[in-house]
Design a protein around this motif. Sequence first.
Motif, PDB file in Angstrom:
ATOM      1  N   LEU A  25     -62.218 145.658 -78.520  1.00 22.06           N
ATOM      2  CA  LEU A  25     -63.353 146.982 -77.683  1.00 22.06           C
ATOM      3  C   LEU A  25     -64.375 146.787 -78.571  1.00 22.06           C
ATOM      4  O   LEU A  25     -65.269 146.809 -77.441  1.00 22.06           O
ATOM      5  CB  LEU A  25     -62.815 148.233 -78.259  1.00 22.06           C
ATOM      6  N   ARG A  26     -64.131 146.110 -79.756  1.00 17.67           N
ATOM      7  CA  ARG A  26     -65.579 145.549 -80.069  1.00 17.67           C
ATOM      8  C   ARG A  26     -66.479 144.464 -79.595  1.00 17.67           C
ATOM      9  O   ARG A  26     -67.856 144.681 -79.266  1.00 17.67           O
ATOM     10  CB  ARG A  26     -65.236 144.841 -81.880  1.00 17.67           C
ATOM     11  N   THR A  27     -65.484 143.617 -79.063  1.00 13.05           N
ATOM     12  CA  THR A  27     -65.671 142.158 -78.544  1.00 13.05           C
ATOM     13  C   THR A  27     -66.324 142.965 -77.037  1.00 13.05           C
ATOM     14  O   THR A  27     -67.645 142.103 -76.756  1.00 13.05           O
ATOM     15  CB  THR A  27     -64.755 141.154 -77.779  1.00 13.05           C
ATOM     16  N   ARG A  28     -65.164 143.515 -76.150  1.00  6.55           N
ATOM     17  CA  ARG A  28     -66.443 144.505 -74.886  1.00  6.55           C
ATOM     18  C   ARG A  28     -67.495 144.703 -75.117  1.00  6.55           C
ATOM     19  O   ARG A  28     -68.236 144.490 -74.280  1.00  6.55           O
ATOM     20  CB  ARG A  28     -64.807 145.130 -74.990  1.00  6.55           C
ATOM     21  N   PHE A  29     -67.514 145.381 -76.191  1.00  4.09           N
ATOM     22  CA  PHE A  29     -69.087 145.984 -76.850  1.00  4.09           C
ATOM     23  C   PHE A  29     -69.930 145.323 -76.791  1.00  4.09           C
ATOM     24  O   PHE A  29     -71.102 145.605 -75.858  1.00  4.09           O
ATOM     25  CB  PHE A  29     -68.654 147.790 -77.538  1.00  4.09           C
ATOM     26  N   VAL A  30     -70.183 144.192 -77.449  1.00  5.57           N
ATOM     27  CA  VAL A  30     -70.868 142.923 -77.818  1.00  5.57           C
ATOM     28  C   VAL A  30     -71.007 142.322 -76.136  1.00  5.57           C
ATOM     29  O   VAL A  30     -72.554 142.658 -76.068  1.00  5.57           O
ATOM     30  CB  VAL A  30     -69.899 142.268 -78.336  1.00  5.57           C
ATOM     31  N   LYS A  31     -70.059 141.876 -76.153  1.00  7.25           N
ATOM     32  CA  LYS A  31     -70.165 141.596 -73.976  1.00  7.25           C
ATOM     33  C   LYS A  31     -70.850 142.895 -73.071  1.00  7.25           C
ATOM     34  O   LYS A  31     -72.237 141.574 -72.101  1.00  7.25           O
ATOM     35  CB  LYS A  31     -68.907 140.718 -73.872  1.00  7.25           C
ATOM     36  N   ARG A  32     -70.070 143.436 -73.186  1.00  6.05           N
ATOM     37  CA  ARG A  32     -70.720 144.461 -71.566  1.00  6.05           C
ATOM     38  C   ARG A  32     -71.974 145.089 -72.328  1.00  6.05           C
ATOM     39  O   ARG A  32     -72.616 145.296 -71.151  1.00  6.05           O
ATOM     40  CB  ARG A  32     -70.197 145.668 -71.214  1.00  6.05           C
ATOM     41  N   VAL A  33     -72.908 145.341 -73.178  1.00  7.27           N
ATOM     42  CA  VAL A  33     -73.479 146.459 -73.870  1.00  7.27           C
ATOM     43  C   VAL A  33     -74.626 145.437 -74.372  1.00  7.27           C
ATOM     44  O   VAL A  33     -76.022 144.702 -74.096  1.00  7.27           O
ATOM     45  CB  VAL A  33     -73.112 147.245 -74.634  1.00  7.27           C
ATOM     46  N   LEU A  34     -74.558 144.925 -75.293  1.00  6.42           N
ATOM     47  CA  LEU A  34     -75.240 144.357 -76.441  1.00  6.42           C
ATOM     48  C   LEU A  34     -75.669 142.735 -75.807  1.00  6.42           C
ATOM     49  O   LEU A  34     -76.845 142.336 -75.394  1.00  6.42           O
ATOM     50  CB  LEU A  34     -74.986 143.994 -77.651  1.00  6.42           C
ATOM     51  N   ALA A  35     -74.784 141.919 -75.434  1.00  2.00           N
ATOM     52  CA  ALA A  35     -75.291 140.991 -74.750  1.00  2.00           C
ATOM     53  C   ALA A  35     -76.524 140.461 -73.773  1.00  2.00           C
ATOM     54  O   ALA A  35     -77.247 140.325 -72.775  1.00  2.00           O
ATOM     55  CB  ALA A  35     -74.146 139.791 -74.300  1.00  2.00           C
ATOM     56  N   GLU A  36     -76.252 141.777 -72.712  1.00  2.00           N
ATOM     57  CA  GLU A  36     -76.519 141.878 -71.181  1.00  2.00           C
ATOM     58  C   GLU A  36     -78.134 141.827 -71.630  1.00  2.00           C
ATOM     59  O   GLU A  36     -78.495 141.275 -71.237  1.00  2.00           O
ATOM     60  CB  GLU A  36     -76.757 142.996 -70.571  1.00  2.00           C
ATOM     61  N   GLU A  96     -74.501 157.084 -73.688  1.00  2.00           N
ATOM     62  CA  GLU A  96     -73.125 157.768 -73.970  1.00  2.00           C
ATOM     63  C   GLU A  96     -72.976 157.839 -72.869  1.00  2.00           C
ATOM     64  O   GLU A  96     -72.178 159.619 -72.374  1.00  2.00           O
ATOM     65  CB  GLU A  96     -73.091 158.243 -75.333  1.00  2.00           C
ATOM     66  N   THR A  97     -72.470 157.490 -72.020  1.00  5.27           N
ATOM     67  CA  THR A  97     -71.277 157.669 -70.685  1.00  5.27           C
ATOM     68  C   THR A  97     -69.609 158.031 -70.993  1.00  5.27           C
ATOM     69  O   THR A  97     -69.751 157.792 -71.747  1.00  5.27           O
ATOM     70  CB  THR A  97     -71.087 157.078 -69.447  1.00  5.27           C
ATOM     71  N   GLU A  98     -69.556 158.869 -69.831  1.00 10.86           N
ATOM     72  CA  GLU A  98     -67.530 159.007 -70.795  1.00 10.86           C
ATOM     73  C   GLU A  98     -66.696 157.467 -70.758  1.00 10.86           C
ATOM     74  O   GLU A  98     -65.755 157.655 -71.554  1.00 10.86           O
ATOM     75  CB  GLU A  98     -67.415 160.077 -69.603  1.00 10.86           C
ATOM     76  N   GLU A  99     -67.673 157.214 -69.636  1.00 13.16           N
ATOM     77  CA  GLU A  99     -66.704 155.490 -69.580  1.00 13.16           C
ATOM     78  C   GLU A  99     -66.364 154.700 -70.855  1.00 13.16           C
ATOM     79  O   GLU A  99     -65.910 154.154 -71.147  1.00 13.16           O
ATOM     80  CB  GLU A  99     -66.860 153.862 -68.860  1.00 13.16           C
ATOM     81  N   ARG A 100     -67.685 154.849 -71.470  1.00 12.51           N
ATOM     82  CA  ARG A 100     -68.017 154.318 -73.071  1.00 12.51           C
ATOM     83  C   ARG A 100     -67.717 155.104 -74.437  1.00 12.51           C
ATOM     84  O   ARG A 100     -67.666 154.552 -75.218  1.00 12.51           O
ATOM     85  CB  ARG A 100     -69.237 153.722 -72.996  1.00 12.51           C
ATOM     86  N   LYS A 101     -66.816 156.415 -74.352  1.00 11.91           N
ATOM     87  CA  LYS A 101     -66.619 156.925 -75.129  1.00 11.91           C
ATOM     88  C   LYS A 101     -66.019 156.187 -76.330  1.00 11.91           C
ATOM     89  O   LYS A 101     -66.549 156.439 -77.391  1.00 11.91           O
ATOM     90  CB  LYS A 101     -65.818 158.180 -74.274  1.00 11.91           C
ATOM     91  N   GLU A 102     -64.552 156.139 -76.310  1.00  9.13           N
ATOM     92  CA  GLU A 102     -63.971 155.829 -76.704  1.00  9.13           C
ATOM     93  C   GLU A 102     -64.630 154.371 -77.438  1.00  9.13           C
ATOM     94  O   GLU A 102     -64.393 154.247 -78.702  1.00  9.13           O
ATOM     95  CB  GLU A 102     -62.655 154.690 -75.836  1.00  9.13           C
ATOM     96  N   VAL A 133     -75.819 153.844 -85.381  1.00 13.18           N
ATOM     97  CA  VAL A 133     -73.820 154.193 -85.310  1.00 13.18           C
ATOM     98  C   VAL A 133     -74.319 156.106 -85.260  1.00 13.18           C
ATOM     99  O   VAL A 133     -73.256 156.558 -84.859  1.00 13.18           O
ATOM    100  CB  VAL A 133     -72.875 153.793 -85.228  1.00 13.18           C
ATOM    101  N   GLU A 134     -74.385 156.482 -86.449  1.00 15.93           N
ATOM    102  CA  GLU A 134     -75.042 158.267 -86.684  1.00 15.93           C
ATOM    103  C   GLU A 134     -75.288 158.886 -85.357  1.00 15.93           C
ATOM    104  O   GLU A 134     -75.344 159.576 -85.360  1.00 15.93           O
ATOM    105  CB  GLU A 134     -75.094 157.677 -88.094  1.00 15.93           C
ATOM    106  N   GLU A 135     -75.690 158.204 -84.927  1.00 14.27           N
ATOM    107  CA  GLU A 135     -76.564 159.031 -83.408  1.00 14.27           C
ATOM    108  C   GLU A 135     -75.624 158.932 -82.437  1.00 14.27           C
ATOM    109  O   GLU A 135     -76.212 159.840 -81.514  1.00 14.27           O
ATOM    110  CB  GLU A 135     -78.215 158.299 -82.854  1.00 14.27           C
ATOM    111  N   ILE A 136     -74.475 157.973 -82.053  1.00 11.13           N
ATOM    112  CA  ILE A 136     -73.958 158.163 -81.102  1.00 11.13           C
ATOM    113  C   ILE A 136     -73.102 160.280 -81.453  1.00 11.13           C
ATOM    114  O   ILE A 136     -72.333 160.107 -83.021  1.00 11.13           O
ATOM    115  CB  ILE A 136     -73.283 157.470 -81.558  1.00 11.13           C
ATOM    116  N   GLN A 137     -73.564 160.673 -80.327  1.00 13.26           N
ATOM    117  CA  GLN A 137     -72.612 162.031 -80.720  1.00 13.26           C
ATOM    118  C   GLN A 137     -71.305 162.456 -79.639  1.00 13.26           C
ATOM    119  O   GLN A 137     -72.547 162.252 -78.106  1.00 13.26           O
ATOM    120  CB  GLN A 137     -73.618 162.670 -80.463  1.00 13.26           C
ATOM    121  N   TYR A 138     -70.628 162.714 -79.879  1.00  7.00           N
ATOM    122  CA  TYR A 138     -70.241 163.012 -78.211  1.00  7.00           C
ATOM    123  C   TYR A 138     -69.015 164.644 -78.943  1.00  7.00           C
ATOM    124  O   TYR A 138     -68.481 164.350 -79.796  1.00  7.00           O
ATOM    125  CB  TYR A 138     -68.560 161.918 -77.812  1.00  7.00           C
TER     126      TYR A 138
END
Length: 139
Positions: A25-36, A96-102, A133-138
């Motif tokens: 999940l960390r790698t997916r976050f880095v590739k799909r969100v940060l790397a873009e 902070e979409t539902e798809e990215r929640k987890e 990350v403290e700003e992440i609110q679900y």
Amino acid sequence: MKNDEVEDFAKFLMGLELPSYESRLRTRFVKRVLAERIQLVKEEHVELIKEFARFDEEGNPIIIQDGDKQMYDVPDRTAFNREYFKLLNEDFVIDETEERKEMLLLIKDIILNCDKTFKGREALEYDRWCEIVEEIQYE
């Protein structure tokens, strides 16, 4: 976070040793969100170079020597630096979409409950990553 922080944040995340699921999940976050975003900032930097630098006959930006460092030949360095500063200081807001929640909640947990120890510059950076990350609110 600011554009200027994205690459360091990605490097920090990729430097953490995590078990398989969390690592994926960390790698997916880095590739799909940060790397873009990192790629977008690099592309916009190239556009600024095209706008401000001098070019040779072959269409390549001219590189000049300034003391012991090389840099692009930019006649209006002040204007270039102003625009580059704006680019690096733009806010990068992660939706902070539902798809990215987890994925986002896991990233938040990984960072806030990191068992590494930090000192000096690393401690300051870690504090900044916690603020982000403290700003992440679900709900």
